[in-house]
Design a protein around this motif. Structure first.
Motif, mmCIF file in Angstrom:
data_model
loop_
_atom_site.group_PDB
_atom_site.id
_atom_site.type_symbol
_atom_site.label_atom_id
_atom_site.label_comp_id
_atom_site.label_asym_id
_atom_site.label_seq_id
_atom_site.Cartn_x
_atom_site.Cartn_y
_atom_site.Cartn_z
ATOM 1 N N GLY A 12 9.396 65.371 -54.882
ATOM 2 C CA GLY A 12 8.532 65.736 -54.118
ATOM 3 C C GLY A 12 7.425 64.799 -54.333
ATOM 4 N N VAL A 13 7.817 63.518 -54.508
ATOM 5 C CA VAL A 13 6.597 61.820 -55.258
ATOM 6 C C VAL A 13 7.561 60.768 -54.155
ATOM 7 C CG1 VAL A 13 7.439 62.948 -56.870
ATOM 8 C CG2 VAL A 13 8.150 61.099 -56.548
ATOM 9 N N SER A 14 6.209 59.761 -54.626
ATOM 10 C CA SER A 14 6.228 58.658 -53.730
ATOM 11 C C SER A 14 7.276 57.775 -53.759
ATOM 12 C CB SER A 14 5.271 57.884 -53.464
ATOM 13 O OG SER A 14 5.238 56.915 -55.008
ATOM 14 N N LEU A 15 8.005 56.767 -52.871
ATOM 15 C CA LEU A 15 8.741 56.147 -53.234
ATOM 16 C C LEU A 15 8.362 55.048 -54.679
ATOM 17 C CD1 LEU A 15 11.741 54.816 -52.629
ATOM 18 C CD2 LEU A 15 10.996 53.485 -51.377
ATOM 19 N N THR A 16 7.506 54.891 -54.852
ATOM 20 C CA THR A 16 6.786 53.974 -55.966
ATOM 21 C C THR A 16 7.213 54.436 -57.328
ATOM 22 O OG1 THR A 16 5.265 53.084 -53.668
ATOM 23 C CG2 THR A 16 4.739 52.254 -56.305
ATOM 24 N N THR A 17 6.512 55.989 -57.153
ATOM 25 C CA THR A 17 6.342 56.375 -58.969
ATOM 26 C C THR A 17 8.194 56.689 -58.827
ATOM 27 O OG1 THR A 17 4.473 58.328 -57.588
ATOM 28 C CG2 THR A 17 6.082 58.358 -59.427
ATOM 29 N N VAL A 18 8.921 57.300 -57.982
ATOM 30 C CA VAL A 18 10.709 56.641 -58.644
ATOM 31 C C VAL A 18 10.327 55.371 -58.859
ATOM 32 C CG1 VAL A 18 12.768 56.819 -57.918
ATOM 33 C CG2 VAL A 18 11.126 58.664 -57.181
ATOM 34 N N SER A 19 10.108 54.384 -58.184
ATOM 35 C CA SER A 19 10.611 52.874 -58.808
ATOM 36 C C SER A 19 9.808 52.686 -60.833
ATOM 37 C CB SER A 19 10.445 51.924 -58.129
ATOM 38 O OG SER A 19 10.223 50.537 -57.643
ATOM 39 N N HIS A 20 9.195 53.201 -60.557
ATOM 40 C CA HIS A 20 8.001 52.896 -61.743
ATOM 41 C C HIS A 20 9.105 54.014 -62.843
ATOM 42 C CE1 HIS A 20 5.104 50.792 -59.610
ATOM 43 N NE2 HIS A 20 4.278 51.474 -59.751
ATOM 44 N N VAL A 21 9.277 54.725 -62.950
ATOM 45 C CA VAL A 21 9.678 55.659 -64.155
ATOM 46 C C VAL A 21 11.157 54.744 -63.882
ATOM 47 C CG1 VAL A 21 11.276 57.406 -63.993
ATOM 48 C CG2 VAL A 21 8.472 58.023 -63.452
ATOM 49 N N ILE A 22 11.895 54.503 -62.571
ATOM 50 C CA ILE A 22 13.401 54.057 -63.271
ATOM 51 C C ILE A 22 13.375 52.821 -63.765
ATOM 52 C CG2 ILE A 22 15.386 52.914 -61.907
ATOM 53 C CD1 ILE A 22 15.348 54.633 -59.824
ATOM 54 N N ASN A 23 12.260 52.078 -63.570
ATOM 55 C CA ASN A 23 12.046 50.299 -64.300
ATOM 56 C C ASN A 23 10.747 50.089 -65.272
ATOM 57 O OD1 ASN A 23 13.910 48.916 -62.482
ATOM 58 N ND2 ASN A 23 12.082 49.697 -61.169
#
Length: 340
Positions: A12-23
């Motif tokens: 339930g988050v944005s794609l950008t948030t997922v990217s920041h968590v992963i990277n």
């Protein structure tokens, strides 16, 4: 296979948030971070490393090039490298040279073709020549164990001090005829150990006689034959200094074959302190290095260099520690009487 978009929808988050968590590229609140990581686990999401490396302009892989993967000393260096680079998300590719400069040259070229981000190298005898192309191309490079005359980051042991302490220890036990078994000359770490050993004897007023230093080559069998030659003279040495753990094994093999005992017939001090040195009985007196720390620090220097460290090359010299065990003892009175 799950995608980043699937993870974002599940959390339930944005794609950008997922990217920041992963990277790890931007701060994300603990609550959102936990939701993303729970979604990653639930969906068994695996990041596309190839796509990420293309975006970042890196392969996220480093090459470790060592001389002998079967030698426990180098295995510990590799373990230290792996522990550090995994913290930063890099993978490790391992190459073994077998002390052959042509193999080293081929391995380095192959890793360049694989577009690795940097190298940790324990160079062969011709390391200056084989590493020069990497230096001229400004490829991130850290040399371990064997210092070379190149402007690159380096991590090595205080080998000369270790050799000096080994010689001084045997002198304090009353030994005046001390031999040495060395692998090969021309590699700085080995040369420094023998230089320190010679200095320790010289400071005690002891002259190194012809034949007291034997080169054994690269194999345990060579050390076995060199020990046989060293102990074959009538006025033979009462103690032996070994330049590395393989040489120590060769020395022990000859002593067993010849029916000689240590320290009763000859005292022994080795360089390197593998686990078996303390497990043997009698235990082997050894100059201990810090191979894991050497690998960890080398990898840390390399990661910082890959990520843009602009500072001049560093040289880190790690301390050695003499660990005294049963293999070194006072000279038997009979041996002193023979020499008198």
């Amino acid at each position: 296979m799950a995608t980043m978009r699937d993870v974002a929808e599940h959390a339930g988050v944005s794609l950008t948030t997922v990217s920041h968590v992963i990277n790890g590229t931007r701060f994300v609140s603990e609550e959102l971070d936990a939701r993303v990581r729970d979604a990653i686990a639930a969906l068994n999401y695996q990041p596309d490393r190839r796509a990420r490396s293309l975006r970042r302009g890196r392969s996220e892989t480093i090459a470790v090039v060592i001389s002998d993967v079967g030698n426990m000393f180098f295995s510990e260096i590799v373990r230290g490298v792996e522990d550090r680079v995994l913290e930063s998300g890099y993978d490790v590719m391992l190459c073994n040279t077998g002390e052959d400069p042509s193999v080293e040259e081929r391995n380095l070229a192959m890793m360049v073709e694989q577009r690795v981000d940097g190298f940790v190298v324990a160079p062969t005898l011709e390391g200056v020549r084989t590493l020069e192309p990497l230096v001229s191309q400004e490829t991130p490079l850290v040399v371990v164990d064997r210092p070379v005359a190149l402007p690159v980051d380096q991590v090595f042991s205080d080998n000369e001090r270790g050799g000096y302490e080994a010689a001084s220890h045997l002198v304090e036990l009353g030994h005046r005829r001390i031999g040495a078994i060395v692998e090969i000359s021309g590699i700085r770490s080995f040369d420094d150990r023998i230089r320190g050993w010679r200095r320790g004897l010289a400071d005690a007023g002891i002259e190194v006689r012809d034949g007291d230093v034997r080169q054994a080559g690269l194999e345990i069998e060579g050390a076995e034959m060199a020990t046989k030659a060293l102990l074959s003279t009538t006025d033979r040495v009462t103690a032996i200094f070994s330049s590395n753990n393989l040489m120590t094994l060769g020395i022990l093999r000859h002593l067993k074959t010849a029916g000689l005992r240590y320290p009763e017939d000859v005292s022994l001090v080795g360089f390197d302190d593998p686990p078996w040195a303390s497990s043997f009985y009698p235990g082997i007196t050894s100059v201990a290095q810090q191979p894991f720390e050497m690998g960890y620090q080398a990898a840390d220097m390399l990661v910082r260099r890959i990520e843009g460290n602009p500072n001049p090359p560093e040289q880190v010299c790690l301390e050695c520690t003499l660990r005294v065990r049963e293999s070194s003892a006072r000279v038997p009175q009979g041996a002193i009487d023979r020499r008198t």
